[in-house]
Design a protein around this motif. Structure first.
Motif, PDB file in Angstrom:
ATOM      1  N   ASP A  12     -10.672   3.457  -6.822  1.00 49.87           N
ATOM      2  CA  ASP A  12      -9.546   2.903  -6.082  1.00 49.87           C
ATOM      3  C   ASP A  12      -9.999   2.292  -4.757  1.00 49.87           C
ATOM      4  OD1 ASP A  12      -8.191   3.989  -8.176  1.00 49.87           O
ATOM      5  OD2 ASP A  12      -6.946   5.354  -7.002  1.00 49.87           O
ATOM      6  N   ALA A  13     -10.943   2.954  -4.096  1.00 50.03           N
ATOM      7  CA  ALA A  13     -11.463   2.416  -2.834  1.00 50.03           C
ATOM      8  C   ALA A  13     -12.165   1.082  -3.077  1.00 50.03           C
ATOM      9  CB  ALA A  13     -12.429   3.412  -2.192  1.00 50.03           C
ATOM     10  N   SER A  41      -5.796  -4.676  -6.917  1.00 52.71           N
ATOM     11  CA  SER A  41      -5.632  -4.010  -5.623  1.00 52.71           C
ATOM     12  C   SER A  41      -4.326  -3.227  -5.550  1.00 52.71           C
ATOM     13  CB  SER A  41      -5.685  -5.035  -4.483  1.00 52.71           C
ATOM     14  OG  SER A  41      -4.600  -5.944  -4.575  1.00 52.71           O
ATOM     15  N   ARG A  87       0.834  -1.193   0.000  1.00 51.71           N
ATOM     16  CA  ARG A  87       0.000   0.000   0.000  1.00 51.71           C
ATOM     17  C   ARG A  87       0.876   1.253   0.000  1.00 51.71           C
ATOM     18  NH1 ARG A  87      -2.893  -3.819  -0.493  1.00 51.71           N
ATOM     19  NH2 ARG A  87      -5.067  -4.034   0.100  1.00 51.71           N
ATOM     20  N   ARG A 115      -9.827  -1.612  -3.078  1.00 51.86           N
ATOM     21  CA  ARG A 115      -9.031  -1.657  -1.844  1.00 51.86           C
ATOM     22  C   ARG A 115      -7.573  -1.318  -2.121  1.00 51.86           C
ATOM     23  NH1 ARG A 115     -10.718  -6.925   1.541  1.00 51.86           N
ATOM     24  NH2 ARG A 115      -9.338  -5.909   3.050  1.00 51.86           N
ATOM     25  N   GLN A 116      -7.371  -0.355  -3.012  1.00 54.77           N
ATOM     26  CA  GLN A 116      -6.015   0.117  -3.298  1.00 54.77           C
ATOM     27  C   GLN A 116      -5.520   1.061  -2.213  1.00 54.77           C
ATOM     28  OE1 GLN A 116      -5.966   1.883  -7.200  1.00 54.77           O
ATOM     29  NE2 GLN A 116      -6.914   0.123  -8.176  1.00 54.77           N
ATOM     30  N   SER A 124     -12.147   1.045   3.382  1.00 52.96           N
ATOM     31  CA  SER A 124     -12.410   1.135   1.947  1.00 52.96           C
ATOM     32  C   SER A 124     -13.883   1.423   1.686  1.00 52.96           C
ATOM     33  CB  SER A 124     -11.998  -0.174   1.256  1.00 52.96           C
ATOM     34  OG  SER A 124     -10.612  -0.417   1.413  1.00 52.96           O
ATOM     35  N   GLN A 125     -14.762   0.770   2.464  1.00 52.37           N
ATOM     36  CA  GLN A 125     -16.202   0.994   2.313  1.00 52.37           C
ATOM     37  C   GLN A 125     -16.560   2.439   2.621  1.00 52.37           C
ATOM     38  OE1 GLN A 125     -18.890  -0.826   1.483  1.00 52.37           O
ATOM     39  NE2 GLN A 125     -18.180  -2.945   1.416  1.00 52.37           N
ATOM     40  N   ARG A 184     -11.202  -3.490   4.950  1.00 49.36           N
ATOM     41  CA  ARG A 184     -12.440  -3.450   4.165  1.00 49.36           C
ATOM     42  C   ARG A 184     -13.343  -2.312   4.635  1.00 49.36           C
ATOM     43  NH1 ARG A 184     -15.550  -6.965   1.129  1.00 49.36           N
ATOM     44  NH2 ARG A 184     -14.073  -8.655   1.452  1.00 49.36           N
TER      45      ARG A 184
END
Length: 343
Positions: A84-85, A292, A32, A88-89, A97-98, A94
């Motif tokens: 991108d979210a 990802s 990441r 999950r970049q 990202s949500q 999770r």
């Protein structure tokens, strides 16, 4: 165009992707990039907020049309963050990202995050597959000769001329995304249906409320037309170069993951300006192989993937931005050839 014209079945080896993945992982490109995304989110959010501040400052003036142009660009950049979210970049979590996806998609741009995730995941699983990829299903545009033959009435007239009408039709893409998002609240599987519905309603209420409060009704309507129309064009122009005009897959094609993703995708060459403008989607091959992967790592992964494809004898499609549109338009035009010939 079918995949059989590009690759021989004898070339297929299921372990090829694992070898490539190890090379990418050893290069540290699956890690990441929190610092990069923190800066990207701050800059993008700042531009987006600045656009809405400008709406209040400019007031009831036709200069608002320039603001609408700038806001269309900012809105698309926010949508890229939602993309991108969704992959999950940005965050390994999770939940994070949500939250980012819901804010960028539902609240800021008026797109249902859950509906889009379901649709986009099906696209990634089977890109350019005429039976499974929702992005090449028959709709306002047709992508295969079979889809063209099934058109009737106005749809047939449209299919005959779709290459010429493609860019004008993109002005309606924003409206289509909003409508499909509300439909998706009732049809698509999603984790936070009630939250998504509330955020979409808040977006619509705030959007129309602000514009019709600050401007006269006529100016507000023109602003909406310019903003939504250009946003649709920008979004469409960002996604069109990626797969349109590339091989279409059918049930008869049996490809491993590596070849399925590479053979149906097209990269767009360019500088970091192109990277910014297209939200990293110009590295479509690398994105499909490693969805990802942080956007900022795609440029670094590109030479590794390209060299590996050369080793394996896998065609790797890369072209300029203008030519990518030309290829997509040629495909759309060829699909309507039989109809124009009266067959």
């Amino acid at each position: 165009m079918t995949v059989g014209a590009v690759v021989e079945p004898a070339l297929r080896r299921g372990s090829d992707y694992a070898k490539l993945s190890r090379r990418i992982n050893q290069a540290g490109l699956l890690e990441r990039r929190p610092g990069w995304y923190a800066a990207k989110i701050a800059i993008t959010a700042g531009l987006f907020v600045a656009g809405w501040v400008a709406v209040f400052l400019v007031g009831d003036s036709w200069w608002q049309l320039l603001v609408a142009v700038g806001l269309a660009i900012a809105t698309t950049q926010v949508a890229f963050l939602g993309h991108d979210a969704g992959h999950r970049q940005m965050f390994r979590s999770r939940q994070a990202s949500q939250v980012a996806g819901l804010l960028a998609a539902n609240l800021a741009t008026g797109i249902s995050y859950g509906w889009w995730i379901d649709k986009h995941n099906r696209h990634h699983a089977n890109p350019n597959h005429e039976d499974h990829d929702p992005d090449v299903g028959a709709g306002a545009l047709v992508w295969t000769d079979e889809q063209a033959r099934e058109t009737k009435g106005f749809s047939r007239w449209l299919a005959q001329r779709q290459a010429y009408l493609f860019f004008p039709m993109l002005t309606l893409e924003g409206l289509s995304l909003h409508v499909d998002s509300f439909k998706g609240l009732f049809r698509s599987p999603m984790r936070y249906r009630a939250i998504e519905a509330v955020l979409l309603v808040v977006h619509v209420a705030a959007y129309f409320g602000v514009l019709f409060t600050v401007m006269s009704p006529v100016k507000a309507l023109v602003f909406i037309a310019v903003h939504q129309g250009l946003w649709g064009v920008y979004m469409g122009c960002s996604f069109a170069p990626n797969h349109k005009g590339m091989p279409m897959l059918t049930a008869e094609d049996d490809l491993d993951f590596l070849r399925k993703q590479v053979l149906t995708s097209r990269n767009v060459r360019g500088s970091r300006v192109v990277d910014f403008t297209l939200g990293g989607l110009n590295y479509q091959i690398e994105h499909h192989l490693f969805p990802s992967m942080a956007r900022s790592n795609l440029r670094k992964a590109q030479p590794i993937v390209k060299a590996y494809c050369a080793e394996q004898g896998i065609p790797y499609e890369e072209t300029g931005l203008v030519d990518s549109y030309a290829q997509a338009l040629r495909h759309l035009h060829s699909v309507g050839a039989e109809l124009r010939a009266g067959r």
